[in-house]
Design a protein around this motif. Structure first.
Motif, PDB file in Angstrom:
ATOM      1  N   UNK A  44       0.803  -1.230   0.000  1.00 30.91           N
ATOM      2  CA  UNK A  44       0.000   0.000   0.000  1.00 30.91           C
ATOM      3  C   UNK A  44       0.837   1.282   0.000  1.00 30.91           C
ATOM      4  N   UNK A  45       2.044   1.234   0.577  1.00 31.08           N
ATOM      5  CA  UNK A  45       2.909   2.417   0.552  1.00 31.08           C
ATOM      6  C   UNK A  45       3.326   2.784  -0.868  1.00 31.08           C
ATOM      7  N   UNK A  46       3.195   1.825  -1.779  1.00 29.68           N
ATOM      8  CA  UNK A  46       3.567   2.057  -3.169  1.00 29.68           C
ATOM      9  C   UNK A  46       2.345   2.060  -4.086  1.00 29.68           C
ATOM     10  N   UNK A  47       1.185   2.344  -3.507  1.00 36.35           N
ATOM     11  CA  UNK A  47      -0.031   2.454  -4.300  1.00 36.35           C
ATOM     12  C   UNK A  47      -0.828   1.178  -4.440  1.00 36.35           C
ATOM     13  N   UNK A  48      -0.475   0.153  -3.695  1.00 37.50           N
ATOM     14  CA  UNK A  48      -1.176  -1.120  -3.800  1.00 37.50           C
ATOM     15  C   UNK A  48      -2.463  -1.167  -3.002  1.00 37.50           C
ATOM     16  N   UNK A  49      -3.209  -2.213  -3.203  1.00 34.85           N
ATOM     17  CA  UNK A  49      -4.481  -2.451  -2.535  1.00 34.85           C
ATOM     18  C   UNK A  49      -4.210  -3.067  -1.163  1.00 34.85           C
ATOM     19  N   UNK A  50      -4.549  -2.375  -0.078  1.00 34.86           N
ATOM     20  CA  UNK A  50      -4.256  -2.900   1.257  1.00 34.86           C
ATOM     21  C   UNK A  50      -5.047  -4.152   1.607  1.00 34.86           C
ATOM     22  N   UNK A  51      -6.075  -4.476   0.834  1.00 34.05           N
ATOM     23  CA  UNK A  51      -6.880  -5.666   1.092  1.00 34.05           C
ATOM     24  C   UNK A  51      -6.327  -6.929   0.456  1.00 34.05           C
ATOM     25  N   UNK A  52      -5.206  -6.814  -0.231  1.00 34.09           N
ATOM     26  CA  UNK A  52      -4.625  -7.974  -0.910  1.00 34.09           C
ATOM     27  C   UNK A  52      -3.213  -8.230  -0.400  1.00 34.09           C
ATOM     28  N   UNK A  53      -2.801  -9.481  -0.500  1.00 33.27           N
ATOM     29  CA  UNK A  53      -1.449  -9.869  -0.104  1.00 33.27           C
ATOM     30  C   UNK A  53      -0.442  -9.208  -1.043  1.00 33.27           C
ATOM     31  N   UNK A  54       0.709  -8.814  -0.474  1.00 40.32           N
ATOM     32  CA  UNK A  54       1.789  -8.272  -1.292  1.00 40.32           C
ATOM     33  C   UNK A  54       3.022  -9.168  -1.130  1.00 40.32           C
ATOM     34  N   UNK A  55       4.052  -8.987  -1.928  1.00 39.80           N
ATOM     35  CA  UNK A  55       5.220  -9.863  -1.838  1.00 39.80           C
ATOM     36  C   UNK A  55       5.845  -9.901  -0.448  1.00 39.80           C
TER      37      UNK A  55
END
Length: 154
Positions: A44-55
């Motif tokens: 999310x800090x890079x514009x991602x969706x906070x409701x989804x898993x990130x790497x």
């Protein structure tokens, strides 16, 4: 030798592809044959969706799960009866010049339920053997520490 496969499919084409930096979403699906699809996004800090898993979520979760599975294995070999295992791991990352980031440390913080009469010294000692065998822990280049808590009975 073990071989693992995955399929990563970018789902973020909003119509213009990568025509410019804000033209596309940072989303993708992880699809491993025979397993549920995992919908992912950028941090999310890079514009991602906070409701989804990130790497970063996935790496920390894999590290914790690998440790847990080896812990349960060693506990069963030692006659130590584990009745519950919950971890809330924390990783620390830094971002350098140009946006390049990396993990600098992780701490696993499992709360482990043990049967009455459990040997707490053995319960603690198991953690220190796992880094020698866990695929994920052996593959990361940052320190992993452990702060386990134990609950006896129940």
């Amino acid at each position: 030798m073990h071989e693992y496969t995955s399929r990563v499919v970018w789902t973020g084409n909003t119509g213009a592809g990568t025509a410019h930096y804000t033209a596309y979403a940072r989303t993708w699906d992880i699809a491993v044959p025979g397993k549920p699809v995992v919908h992912c996004s950028n941090d999310p800090l890079l514009g991602g969706d906070p409701g989804k898993m990130n790497p970063e979520d996935l790496l920390l979760s894999a590290l914790s799960a690998c440790h847990m599975l080896w812990y349960l294995h060693y506990a069963s070999e030692a006659g130590l009866i584990v009745t519950r295992y919950n971890d809330t791991p924390v990783a620390v990352a830094e971002v350098g010049k140009g946006g390049a980031g990396r993990f600098v440390s992780a701490q696993l913080r499992p709360v482990i339920g043990l049967a009455l009469g459990a040997d707490l010294a053995e319960a603690e000692a198991i953690h220190h053997r796992i880094h020698q065998v866990c695929f994920i822990a052996r593959s990361v280049n940052f320190p992993v520490t452990y702060a386990a808590a134990y609950e006896i009975g129940g």
